[in-house]
Design an enzyme around this catalytic site. Structure first.
Site, PDB file in Angstrom:
ATOM      1  CB  SER A 142     -19.255-128.925 -21.764  1.00 14.69           C
ATOM      2  OG  SER A 142     -18.489-129.627 -22.688  1.00 14.69           O
ATOM      3  CE1 TYR A 156     -18.756-133.124 -18.618  1.00 15.85           C
ATOM      4  CE2 TYR A 156     -19.249-132.965 -20.977  1.00 15.85           C
ATOM      5  CZ  TYR A 156     -18.560-132.594 -19.662  1.00 15.85           C
ATOM      6  OH  TYR A 156     -17.657-131.570 -19.858  1.00 15.85           O
TER       7      TYR A 156
HETATM    8  P1  NAP Z   1      -9.792-132.796 -15.099  1.00 16.58           P
HETATM    9  O1  NAP Z   1      -8.635-132.107 -15.626  1.00 16.58           O
HETATM   10  O2  NAP Z   1     -10.192-134.361 -14.813  1.00 16.58           O
HETATM   11  O3  NAP Z   1     -10.006-132.106 -13.506  1.00 16.58           O
HETATM   12  C1  NAP Z   1     -11.127-132.087 -13.070  1.00 16.58           C
HETATM   13  C2  NAP Z   1     -11.072-131.308 -11.568  1.00 16.58           C
HETATM   14  O4  NAP Z   1     -12.434-131.551 -10.654  1.00 16.58           O
HETATM   15  C3  NAP Z   1     -10.032-132.213 -10.604  1.00 16.58           C
HETATM   16  O5  NAP Z   1      -9.351-131.258 -10.091  1.00 16.58           O
HETATM   17  C4  NAP Z   1     -10.525-133.084  -9.865  1.00 16.58           C
HETATM   18  O6  NAP Z   1     -10.028-133.103  -8.385  1.00 16.58           O
HETATM   19  C5  NAP Z   1     -12.217-132.224  -9.682  1.00 16.58           C
HETATM   20  N1  NAP Z   1     -13.272-133.025  -9.081  1.00 16.58           N
HETATM   21  C6  NAP Z   1     -13.529-134.070  -9.985  1.00 16.58           C
HETATM   22  N2  NAP Z   1     -14.573-134.717  -9.278  1.00 16.58           N
HETATM   23  C7  NAP Z   1     -14.856-134.017  -8.118  1.00 16.58           C
HETATM   24  C8  NAP Z   1     -15.522-134.062  -6.763  1.00 16.58           C
HETATM   25  N3  NAP Z   1     -16.659-135.032  -6.855  1.00 16.58           N
HETATM   26  N4  NAP Z   1     -15.507-133.047  -5.876  1.00 16.58           N
HETATM   27  C9  NAP Z   1     -14.620-132.232  -6.009  1.00 16.58           C
HETATM   28  N5  NAP Z   1     -13.829-132.123  -7.102  1.00 16.58           N
HETATM   29  C10 NAP Z   1     -13.966-132.968  -7.903  1.00 16.58           C
HETATM   30  O7  NAP Z   1     -10.766-132.272 -15.839  1.00 16.58           O
HETATM   31  P2  NAP Z   1     -11.219-130.778 -16.774  1.00 16.58           P
HETATM   32  O8  NAP Z   1     -10.990-131.137 -18.090  1.00 16.58           O
HETATM   33  O9  NAP Z   1     -10.113-129.819 -16.014  1.00 16.58           O
HETATM   34  O10 NAP Z   1     -12.629-130.377 -16.321  1.00 16.58           O
HETATM   35  C11 NAP Z   1     -12.973-129.345 -15.530  1.00 16.58           C
HETATM   36  C12 NAP Z   1     -14.250-128.882 -15.768  1.00 16.58           C
HETATM   37  O11 NAP Z   1     -14.269-128.443 -17.237  1.00 16.58           O
HETATM   38  C13 NAP Z   1     -15.443-129.813 -15.773  1.00 16.58           C
HETATM   39  O12 NAP Z   1     -16.440-129.211 -15.297  1.00 16.58           O
HETATM   40  C14 NAP Z   1     -15.565-130.361 -17.105  1.00 16.58           C
HETATM   41  O13 NAP Z   1     -16.952-130.789 -17.452  1.00 16.58           O
HETATM   42  C15 NAP Z   1     -15.439-128.928 -18.028  1.00 16.58           C
HETATM   43  N6  NAP Z   1     -14.922-129.128 -19.484  1.00 16.58           N
HETATM   44  C16 NAP Z   1     -13.599-129.769 -19.742  1.00 16.58           C
HETATM   45  C17 NAP Z   1     -13.560-129.784 -20.953  1.00 16.58           C
HETATM   46  C18 NAP Z   1     -12.214-130.301 -21.585  1.00 16.58           C
HETATM   47  O14 NAP Z   1     -12.167-130.451 -22.926  1.00 16.58           O
HETATM   48  N7  NAP Z   1     -11.457-130.602 -20.725  1.00 16.58           N
HETATM   49  C19 NAP Z   1     -14.356-129.393 -21.969  1.00 16.58           C
HETATM   50  C20 NAP Z   1     -15.523-128.569 -21.646  1.00 16.58           C
HETATM   51  C21 NAP Z   1     -15.901-128.472 -20.166  1.00 16.58           C
HETATM   52  P3  NAP Z   1      -9.966-134.272  -7.777  1.00 16.58           P
HETATM   53  O15 NAP Z   1      -9.355-135.528  -8.681  1.00 16.58           O
HETATM   54  O16 NAP Z   1      -8.597-133.829  -6.777  1.00 16.58           O
HETATM   55  O17 NAP Z   1     -11.105-134.544  -6.886  1.00 16.58           O
END
Ligand code: NAP
Length: 241
Positions: A142, A156
């Site tokens: 991130s 985080y």
């Molecule tokens: P999201 O929509 O909440 O999706 C998170 C995903 O991770 C879901 O598929 C969830 O699946 C899975 N997950 C969470 N905890 C888990 C665990 N303990 N074991 C296995 N799977 C798990 O979040 P997102 O925004 O797409 O984020 C994805 C990645 O991008 C993260 O690493 C986050 O830090 C990074 N990121 C996001 C943003 C943003 O603005 N959205 C920005 C920078 C970085 P289940 O619920 O089915 O377990």
């Protein structure tokens, strides 16, 4: 033009929704065989149904913070896909907690999923990635932590910066096995309704696809910020005019 990755075996953790789902969609669209993971079976089934229209996709449930679950994910990939060419270690959570009120549970949950989960996922997939001869590991970090800060997300930010510390040494250790380890650093991405965000958004997910190509084989231990220029201005004055 890049060498096709059609037929490559790709594991994307945390792909039941959000950015992981977008990454899986880009790989499936390029003809890769994709195994998605997460803990929510209904969401996993729905995602696979969506992805299967554009390629071969299946799911296995697992919690990346658990070593035995990561072993099962890797074993499923080996059995179902015949190996692992690419691991996108994307699973992550971001519950907010102000530092003054942060509990042990808050810290353990975020570091356990984001940092320990990254390490365990990579560890579990190592033998298969080495056997492929061109293994690719792509972490979703991130901008928050490595580059910026935001109140409520100190744990985080630590987990996301920690992923980069991990990748630099992992990249050196794994180079001899032909495995590259890189990271994408997304900016703020609204992950609800991915399909409505259009082609520009999906192009951001393509950074992971590029890092998986044969042509990216000389790139390791590196990071790519995918934020549409969000962190580029050094001050608000840079945006005047
Ligand atoms: P999201 O929509 O909440 O999706 C998170 C995903 O991770 C879901 O598929 C969830 O699946 C899975 N997950 C969470 N905890 C888990 C665990 N303990 N074991 C296995 N799977 C798990 O979040 P997102 O925004 O797409 O984020 C994805 C990645 O991008 C993260 O690493 C986050 O830090 C990074 N990121 C996001 C943003 C943003 O603005 N959205 C920005 C920078 C970085 P289940 O619920 O089915 O377990």
């Amino acid at each position: 033009m890049f060498t096709s990755i059609a037929g490559r075996a790709v594991v994307v953790t945390g792909a039941t929704r959000g950015i992981g789902k977008g990454i899986a969609r880009v790989f499936a669209g390029a003809g890769a065989r994709v195994l998605i993971t997460g803990r929510d079976e209904d969401a996993a089934k729905a995602t696979v149904a969506e992805l299967s229209g554009g390629g071969e996709a299946s799911y296995v449930l697992g919690d990346v913070s658990r070593r035995d679950d990561c072993a099962r994910i890797a074993a499923t990939a080996a059995g179902r896909l015949g190996g692992i060419d690419v691991l996108c270690a994307n699973a992550g959570i971001f519950p907010a907690a102000p530092l003054a009120e942060m509990t042990d549970e808050n810290i353990d949950e975020v570091l356990g999923t984001n940092l320990r989960g990254t390490i365990l996922s990579v560890q579990a997939c190592l033998p298969a990635l080495a056997a492929s001869g061109h293994g690719r590991v792509i972490l979703t970090s991130s901008i928050t932590g490595p580059i910026t800060g935001f109140p409520g997300w100190s744990h985080y930010g630590a987990s996301k910066a920690g992923q980069l510390g991990f990748l630099r040494t992992a990249a050196i250790e794994l180079a001899a096995s032909g495995i590259t380890v890189n990271a994408v650093l997304p900016g703020n991405i609204i992950t609800e309704g991915l399909a409505d965000l259009g082609e520009d958004y999906m192009a951001g997910m393509a950074a992971a696809l590029f890092l998986a190509t044969d042509e990216a084989g000389y790139i390791t231990g590196q990071t790519i910020v995918v934020d549409g220029g969000q962190v580029l201005p050094e001050s608000l004055a840079a945006l005047d005019g």
